[in-house]
Every structure is written in structure tokens, then in C-alpha cells.
Design a protein around this motif. Structure first.
Motif, short mmCIF file in Angstrom:
data_model
loop_
_atom_site.label_atom_id
_atom_site.label_comp_id
_atom_site.label_asym_id
_atom_site.label_seq_id
_atom_site.Cartn_x
_atom_site.Cartn_y
_atom_site.Cartn_z
N LEU A 75 0.83 -1.20 0.00
CA LEU A 75 0.00 0.00 0.00
C LEU A 75 0.87 1.25 0.00
O LEU A 75 0.58 2.22 -0.73
CB LEU A 75 -0.91 0.00 1.22
N ASN A 76 1.94 1.25 0.77
CA ASN A 76 2.84 2.40 0.82
C ASN A 76 3.49 2.63 -0.54
O ASN A 76 3.63 3.78 -0.98
CB ASN A 76 3.91 2.17 1.88
N ALA A 77 3.90 1.55 -1.20
CA ALA A 77 4.51 1.68 -2.53
C ALA A 77 3.51 2.24 -3.52
O ALA A 77 3.86 3.08 -4.38
CB ALA A 77 5.02 0.32 -3.00
N ALA A 78 2.26 1.81 -3.42
CA ALA A 78 1.22 2.31 -4.32
C ALA A 78 0.96 3.79 -4.07
O ALA A 78 0.77 4.58 -5.01
CB ALA A 78 -0.07 1.52 -4.14
N TYR A 79 0.98 4.19 -2.80
CA TYR A 79 0.79 5.61 -2.46
C TYR A 79 1.95 6.45 -3.01
O TYR A 79 1.73 7.51 -3.62
CB TYR A 79 0.69 5.80 -0.95
N GLU A 80 3.18 6.00 -2.78
CA GLU A 80 4.34 6.76 -3.24
C GLU A 80 4.36 6.89 -4.76
O GLU A 80 4.71 7.95 -5.30
CB GLU A 80 5.62 6.10 -2.73
N ALA A 81 4.00 5.82 -5.45
CA ALA A 81 3.94 5.86 -6.92
C ALA A 81 2.87 6.85 -7.37
O ALA A 81 3.06 7.59 -8.35
CB ALA A 81 3.66 4.47 -7.48
N SER A 82 1.74 6.89 -6.67
CA SER A 82 0.66 7.83 -7.00
C SER A 82 1.12 9.27 -6.79
O SER A 82 0.83 10.16 -7.60
CB SER A 82 -0.57 7.55 -6.14
N ALA A 83 1.84 9.51 -5.68
CA ALA A 83 2.33 10.86 -5.40
C ALA A 83 3.33 11.31 -6.46
O ALA A 83 3.32 12.48 -6.88
CB ALA A 83 2.98 10.89 -4.01
N GLU A 84 4.18 10.40 -6.91
CA GLU A 84 5.16 10.73 -7.95
C GLU A 84 4.44 11.06 -9.26
O GLU A 84 4.82 12.00 -9.98
CB GLU A 84 6.12 9.57 -8.15
#
Length: 209
Positions: A75-84
């Protein structure tokens, strides 16, 4: 003073870049269309990334056993990718605004160079129409970009909460929030699709004129 110097430096760099591109036959109009095409692609990719993040969150709220740390990291990786991706969209919009401003300023100045009144009037009409389409486009893009912030904030808060509460009770507390997140993501996706459609319309009009 530092801000004004930076603004001057960035403007000078843009002017030099556009001048160099024109030397090889790639004019501001072409650069604008190219940047809109890239922004359209970026928005399409970002839309899919936010869908993926939502799927990860939905999967977590339906958690029935396994390694919670792995689920959190997904979930954290998905959030960080979305923010990028969201930041990339904002950069694309800024690039479009930069070249559009330069194009319209140049176009306005060149209207005064016509000797033929009819041709000047026709060019002025084309400029007005292009500005109108551009305003529709940039408004749609900015509206979609603004929708990213509340979704990212919701994901960020829940990722941060889970970081310190990796247990079944914490997961259960998030289940009631899934509908709200889904609604926000759905609203974001609708705005992105509108912005993509506006980009398609603008590009077609520029290619036909």
C-alpha cells in the motif's frame, strides 16, 4: 530578490530553448501540441496508478490473514507511486502554461506586422479561438490535478496510521472508510477523463488549422 532572479533565469532559459527549437523548424505551436500530448499520456498513466492504489487499499480492508507488513509495504509503494505521478502531472501542466504564454505573446505581436487587413483579422480570429480552446483545456487539467490532493491526503493518512498499527483491529477500522475513498477516486478519474478528452479536442483542432 532571489525569487525575481530565479524567475528571470527560468524565463531566459525558456526563451533560449524556444529560439533554438525554432532554428530547427520546431515552433512554439509544435512544442505546445507535443507537451499537451505528453500531459495527456501522463494523466492516463496517473489515472491507472490511482486505480491501482485504490485496489491495494480495498484488498487490505478485505484482509483475512497473512503478513500485515507485506500488505502495508504494498500500500505504501502504491501511495508513493501515485504521489510521484501526481507531481509529474503538475510539471506537465506548468510546461504547457509556459509555452502557451510564449506562443500567445508572439502571436499577438505578429498581428501588428500584417499589411493585409483581412489576413490580420483572420489570424486574430484564429488566435481568439485557440485561446478559448486552451482555457478550456488548462482549466480541465488543473481541475483534475486539484482532485489528486485530497485523494493523496487520504491515502497518506491511512498509510501512516497503518505504519504504527499493523494489527487486525486497525485494518477493521479502515473498512468503513473504503466507500469514501472509492468516491473520491471515482471523482478524480472522471475529471482526468474530461481533461484527456479536452486534450484530444485541442490537439485535433491545432492539427486541422
Amino acid at each position: 530578490m532571489p525569487y525575481l532572479f530565479l524567475l528571470f533565469l527560468l524565463t531566459s532559459c525558456s526563451t533560449a530553448y524556444y529560439g533554438a527549437m525554432e532554428q530547427i523548424g520546431f515552433h512554439k505551436r509544435d512544442i505546445l501540441v507535443h507537451r499537451i500530448e505528453k500531459a495527456r499520456e501522463e494523466q492516463a498513466e496517473t489515472k491507472e496508478q490511482f486505480k491501482t492504489a485504490l485496489e491495494k487499499f480495498a484488498a487490505l480492508t478485505d484482509f483475512h490473514g497473512g503478513d500485515l507488513q507485506d500488505k502495508y509495504e504494498e500500500l505504501n509503494a502504491a501511495y508513493e507511486a501515485s504521489a510521484e505521478k501526481a507531481e509529474a502531472v503538475r510539471r506537465r501542466i506548468a510546461d504547457i502554461e509556459d509555452v502557451a504564454e510564449a506562443l500567445f505573446e508572439e502571436w499577438e505581436e505578429e498581428l501588428g506586422q500584417y499589411h493585409n487587413a483581412a489576413m490580420r483579422a483572420q489570424s486574430a480570429r484564429q488566435l481568439a479561438e485557440t485561446k478559448h480552446r486552451y482555457r478550456r483545456l488548462i482549466t480541465a487539467m488543473k481541475r483534475a490535478a486539484a482532485k489528486m490532493d485530497p485523494v493523496l491526503a487520504m491515502f497518506h493518512d491511512r498509510v501512516l496510521f497503518l505504519k504504527h498499527n499493523l494489527n487486525a483491529r486497525a485494518i477493521a477500522s479502515l473498512q468503513g472508510e473504503l466507500d469514501q475513498i472509492q468516491d473520491n477516486v471515482a471523482s478524480l478519474i472522471r475529471e482526468m477523463e474530461r481533461a484527456i478528452a479536452e486534450a484530444d479536442t485541442f490537439i485535433r483542432a491545432m492539427q486541422q488549422s
